[in-house]
Design an enzyme around this catalytic site. Structure first.
Site, short mmCIF file in Angstrom:
data_model
loop_
_atom_site.label_atom_id
_atom_site.label_comp_id
_atom_site.label_asym_id
_atom_site.label_seq_id
_atom_site.Cartn_x
_atom_site.Cartn_y
_atom_site.Cartn_z
N GLY A 172 1.87 10.96 92.91
CA GLY A 172 2.80 10.96 94.13
C GLY A 172 3.81 9.64 94.03
O GLY A 172 3.49 8.54 93.93
N VAL A 173 5.08 10.04 93.76
CA VAL A 173 6.14 8.75 93.59
C VAL A 173 7.09 9.04 94.74
O VAL A 173 8.35 9.22 94.23
CB VAL A 173 6.61 8.91 92.01
CG1 VAL A 173 5.78 8.17 91.25
CG2 VAL A 173 6.76 10.43 91.80
N GLY A 174 6.56 8.78 96.01
CA GLY A 174 7.44 8.43 97.04
C GLY A 174 7.79 7.16 97.16
O GLY A 174 7.97 6.48 96.34
N HIS A 175 7.49 6.80 98.26
CA HIS A 175 8.03 5.42 98.94
C HIS A 175 7.44 4.21 97.91
O HIS A 175 7.75 3.33 97.36
CB HIS A 175 8.10 5.09 100.22
CG HIS A 175 8.96 5.72 101.00
ND1 HIS A 175 8.84 6.90 101.56
CD2 HIS A 175 10.45 5.20 101.62
CE1 HIS A 175 10.06 7.16 102.02
NE2 HIS A 175 10.79 6.42 102.20
N VAL A 176 6.10 4.32 98.10
CA VAL A 176 5.18 3.28 97.34
C VAL A 176 5.05 3.72 95.96
O VAL A 176 5.26 2.55 94.92
CB VAL A 176 3.76 3.44 98.00
CG1 VAL A 176 2.81 2.31 97.32
CG2 VAL A 176 3.57 3.11 99.50
N LYS B 250 -3.72 4.05 114.73
CA LYS B 250 -2.77 4.64 113.86
C LYS B 250 -2.21 5.90 114.82
O LYS B 250 -3.07 6.11 116.00
CB LYS B 250 -3.54 5.53 112.90
CG LYS B 250 -2.73 5.83 111.72
CD LYS B 250 -2.54 4.90 110.68
CE LYS B 250 -1.65 5.45 109.28
NZ LYS B 250 -1.27 4.35 108.57
P1 NAD Z 1 5.83 9.20 100.73
O1 NAD Z 1 5.64 10.43 101.82
O2 NAD Z 1 7.08 8.50 100.54
O3 NAD Z 1 5.33 9.55 99.43
C1 NAD Z 1 4.16 10.53 99.01
C2 NAD Z 1 4.57 11.33 97.81
O4 NAD Z 1 3.36 12.04 97.33
C3 NAD Z 1 5.75 12.35 97.97
O5 NAD Z 1 7.00 12.26 97.01
C4 NAD Z 1 5.04 13.62 97.83
O6 NAD Z 1 5.88 14.67 97.49
C5 NAD Z 1 4.00 13.25 97.17
N1 NAD Z 1 2.89 14.27 97.16
C6 NAD Z 1 2.12 14.81 98.32
N2 NAD Z 1 1.45 15.54 97.83
C7 NAD Z 1 1.24 15.36 96.43
C8 NAD Z 1 0.29 16.17 95.56
N3 NAD Z 1 -0.61 16.92 96.04
N4 NAD Z 1 0.54 15.80 94.09
C9 NAD Z 1 1.38 14.98 93.87
N5 NAD Z 1 2.41 14.40 94.79
C10 NAD Z 1 2.06 14.59 96.14
O7 NAD Z 1 4.51 8.12 101.32
P2 NAD Z 1 4.31 6.83 100.86
O8 NAD Z 1 4.89 5.86 101.96
O9 NAD Z 1 4.99 6.35 99.50
O10 NAD Z 1 2.83 6.64 100.86
C11 NAD Z 1 1.92 7.25 99.88
C12 NAD Z 1 0.39 6.75 100.35
O11 NAD Z 1 0.37 5.60 100.53
C13 NAD Z 1 -0.05 7.61 101.56
O12 NAD Z 1 -1.38 7.98 101.58
C14 NAD Z 1 0.18 6.49 102.56
O13 NAD Z 1 -0.47 6.65 103.78
C15 NAD Z 1 -0.21 5.14 101.92
N6 NAD Z 1 0.15 3.92 102.24
C16 NAD Z 1 1.61 3.68 102.53
C17 NAD Z 1 2.00 2.42 102.99
C18 NAD Z 1 3.55 2.31 102.91
O14 NAD Z 1 3.70 1.05 102.98
N7 NAD Z 1 4.24 3.21 102.93
C19 NAD Z 1 1.25 1.60 103.15
C20 NAD Z 1 -0.10 1.68 102.93
C21 NAD Z 1 -0.74 2.86 102.69
#
Ligand code: NAD
Length: 359
Positions: free
Chosen positions: A185-189, A85
């Protein structure tokens, strides 16, 4: 929170890391770290996290934990890949991302000659990946210069499969209709998970510190918004942390009001050895993070290894059976985390010397 820890070599030794590499680029000010935990099963693919860390110790702690998780994630998913990483230390919270910074990171990644393959993580998007790819071929997850695209829909699909396995293991039917899932957390995933669960008839509770993302989940999927302080304690059928890691510790376990914990975030548990035991004692079924969130890795690593589209879909579907297998093992192990680590470590031991180096 600042993590004051042992010396860097002691931290590497205790976690079993091969390499911890620092880079500073005088032209762009980039400060980045690559941690390669293991290449025993092959070259290591792992995301680049772009984040503001309060201290260098925090960045090192994060990259060491995340990279070790990638070794387990690849092994448990049956991929001939190692674990690594990287993190980019932003100089301040709102530091804008630029092509020159991404290219500097690409040049750093290139120095590993393919032993480390970069991809998206928090703070890094498709465009940033393609900028990096302008300097190295050892990057996945872009759309123009590199390939694979955004892995998050695949991560969400894998979490969805794992949730089905958790429901069955806890004696329920795998039908989501009428079930309540709370997502932190409603970002990408998280958005993709909302879509899948909404299509399957689940009720959604969501929280996010980013109002735009929160509103999107409410508008698109009829989710109910909650304050981010309350979401982890929400009464629900499944709690899905999908923001950052370290959100559940022994104290928080006492406050959980869910029979199942299964989300996408890496390192959901603050101290996985102890906290996973506390979850088992509390009767909460835990879908181990590095097992359930492997869909994105499977997609990008699978493409890198030359899998066909059908093989990629099948490999993602396997997350259901793998989660079931681990939960069955948990009956004899101290926790589901311990059961998953045992199986992953056995695979790494069995595969030693057979690594596929994808170049
Ligand atoms: P992202 O940055 O798109 O989304 C994360 C979301 O969480 C954001 O909308 C952010 O505003 C929100 N957030 C942060 N702190 C918060 C809190 N205290 N309370 C509520 N919301 C909060 O990231 P992602 O790509 O969706 O990934 C989310 C998690 O999944 C991360 O831990 C990442 O390491 C893990 N992950 C992601 C992937 C992937 O394919 N993107 C794969 C494996 C693991």
């Amino acid at each position: 929170m600042t993590h004051e820890k042992d010396s860097m070599f002691d931290q590497m030794t205790s976690r079993g890391h091969e390499r911890l590499c620092f880079h500073q680029d005088p032209e762009t000010g980039l400060r980045a770290i690559v941690a390669i935990h293991s290449t025993k099963l092959g070259n290591a693919l792992g995301g680049t996290r772009r984040w503001y860390y309060e201290s260098e110790d925090d960045a090192v702690y994060d990259v060491l934990r995340l990279s070790k998780g990638m070794t387990y994630k690849a092994a448990i998913s049956g991929l001939p890949m190692g674990g690594a990483k990287s993190v980019i230390m932003m100089p301040h919270r709102n530091h804008p991302r630029t092509e020159v910074e991404a290219r500097a990171m690409g040049r750093f990644v290139d120095t590993f000659n393919g032993a480390y393959i970069a991809a998206e993580d928090v703070g890094v998007d498709i465009e940033f990946i393609d900028w990096m790819a302008g300097e190295t071929k050892h990057v996945m997850g872009g759309e123009t210069v590199s390939r694979g695209g955004d892995p998050s829909p695949w991560t969400a699909l894998g979490v969805f499969h794992a949730m089905r396995a958790c429901l069955i293991h806890s004696g329920q039917c795998e039908d989501f209709f009428g079930k309540t899932v709370a997502i932190q957390g409603v970002g990408h995933v998280g958005q993709n998970l909302c879509r899948l669960l909404n299509e399957a008839g689940a009720n959604l509770l969501v929280a996010d510190i980013n109002k735009k993302n929160l509103d999107l989940a409410v508008d698109m999927y009829g989710a109910t918004a909650m304050h981010d302080d309350d979401i982890l304690k929400a009464e629900c059928d499944i709690l899905a942390p999908c923001a950052l890691g370290g959100v559940i510790d022994g104290k928080m376990v006492e406050h959980l009001r869910c029979p199942i914990l299964c989300g996408a975030a890496n390192n959901i548990l603050d101290d996985p050895e102890e906290d996973a035991v506390a979850l088992k004692t509390a009767g909460i079924v835990y879908g181990t993070d590095f097992v359930v969130n492997a869909g994105g890795l499977i997609h990008l690593a699978g493409m890198h290894l030359g899998m066909t589209d059908d093989e990629l879909v099948r490999k993602n579907d396997e997350i259901f059976a793998t989660t079931q297998q681990i939960l069955e093992h948990t009956v004899h192990a101290s926790s589901s985390y311990a059961a998953a680590v045992e199986i992953a470590e056995q695979r790494i031991a069995d595969g030693q010397g057979l690594g596929v180096h994808a170049g």
